[in-house]
Design an enzyme around this catalytic site. Structure first.
Site, short mmCIF file in Angstrom:
data_model
loop_
_atom_site.label_atom_id
_atom_site.label_comp_id
_atom_site.label_asym_id
_atom_site.label_seq_id
_atom_site.Cartn_x
_atom_site.Cartn_y
_atom_site.Cartn_z
NE ARG A 1 -1.60 2.45 2.87
CZ ARG A 1 -0.19 3.91 3.58
NH1 ARG A 1 -0.68 4.63 3.03
NH2 ARG A 1 -0.09 3.74 4.43
CG ASP A 2 3.37 4.57 2.69
OD1 ASP A 2 3.08 5.10 2.36
OD2 ASP A 2 4.03 3.94 3.91
CB CYS B 1 4.15 11.18 2.36
SG CYS B 1 2.76 12.30 1.76
#
Length: 326
Positions: A26-27, A253
């Site tokens: 995911r990240d 991010c």
């Protein structure tokens, strides 16, 4: 090094066992420029499980406009249906609609993504900090009513690219609000990788003083300044036993340009094994998984441990794991 594994020198001041919360699918993949085919994502999760990881965050039920790399969440979850029931497959749910989608696919563990700062709440959620918390309240409440386990991510816990250093008291307020909503676990995110051990100690002491149980806390460090392992060790000395990490060091991010990769799971496991701490992870097998994924991404793994164990070069992938390996 003996047969590719670290020599063990246990430290009695550390927990005997650490739970690794794997965030690579995911990240990690959400911050890759290339979109990975859904079949490769599913194989990635299966291989991580085979390497001994018991918690693997699978995907995010977010609008494709915001994270196109994870637009295939509905296609991915059915491909993971044959995994053993003991494997936890949390998914990120940004709002009530995301939760509905996760519930429709039988997800048992979900996570919401909050911010410790006003600036990041506005950049990531287009809301004030208080408005974002208000948005999560019905999501957490509904998830708990459905019998879900809920994690609350708290981003920018140590530094914010717009606001600078983040006071521990500010983070404590957000953490307490999420716990009061019903979150079972809080993940403290060093989103831009600026934390140092002293700052980690100060925040954990502040949380302890505010009555936040250490067994409800996880840590999520990025390695921007090479501090992720030292920060993790500091957290362990404070009693934290859940650590987020990303296989091969994938991720960052997309809303914070200065954020670099997550702490690599292999680098974490190498340190923990050397300290005599149990993780349940087969390090050699995990490094092979990350070498395999690096091949598919067409670039080298940032993890030093992966490179050392797989013989990876700087051109992408590894010497030992070619595109022919399926």
């Amino acid at each position: 090094m003996i047969e590719g594994l670290p020599m063990r020198f246990p430290d009695g001041g550390l927990p005997p066992e650490v739970r690794i919360y794997e965030v690579g699918p995911r990240d990690g993949l959400q911050n890759e420029k290339a979109t990975v085919p859904v079949e490769v994502k599913a194989e990635f999760v299966h291989r991580l499980r085979a390497a001994g990881l018991g918690t693997v965050e699978a995907t995010s039920f977010v609008h494709p406009k915001w994270v196109p790399q994870l637009a295939d969440a509905e296609q991915l979850m059915p491909l993971l249906g044959d995994l053993p029931p003991g494997l936890r497959l949390p998914v990120l749910v940004p709002n009530s609609r995301g939760l509905e989608r996760a519930l429709a696919h039988g997800c048992r563990d979900v996570a919401v993504f909050a911010s410790a700062t006003e600036s990041f709440a506005k950049a990531n959620l287009n809301r004030t900090l208080q408005e974002s918390l208000a948005m999560f309240e019905p999501v957490v409440s509904r998830a708990k009513a459905e019998g879900q386990w809920v994690r609350g991510y708290v981003s920018m816990c140590f530094g914010d690219p717009w606001e600078g250093a983040v006071p521990p008291a500010q983070v404590v307020r957000v953490c307490r609000a999420l716990l009061e909503m019903g979150c079972d676990e809080l993940s403290l995110g060093d989103t831009i990788g600026v934390a140092t051990p002293g700052h980690v100690s100060a925040l954990l002491a502040g949380l302890d003083g505010a009555g936040v149980p250490v067994d409800r806390i996880a840590v999520h460090f990025h390695d921007t300044y090479g501090q992720a392992l030292s920060n993790t060790l500091t957290a362990l000395r404070h009693g934290v036993t859940t650590v987020d990490a990303s296989a091969g060091g994938l991720g960052g991010c997309p809303y914070a340009k200065s954020a670099t990769g997550n702490l690599a799971t292999e680098d974490l496991v190498w340190m923990l094994q050397g300290l005599g701490i149990t993780t349940g992870v087969d390090l050699t097998r995990l490094a092979a998984v990350s070498g395999w994924m690096a091949d598919r991404l067409g670039r080298p793994s940032p993890s030093r441990t992966v490179r050392a164990l797989t013989g990876a070069d700087d051109r992408g992938g590894s010497h030992q794991h070619s595109h022919k390996e399926q």
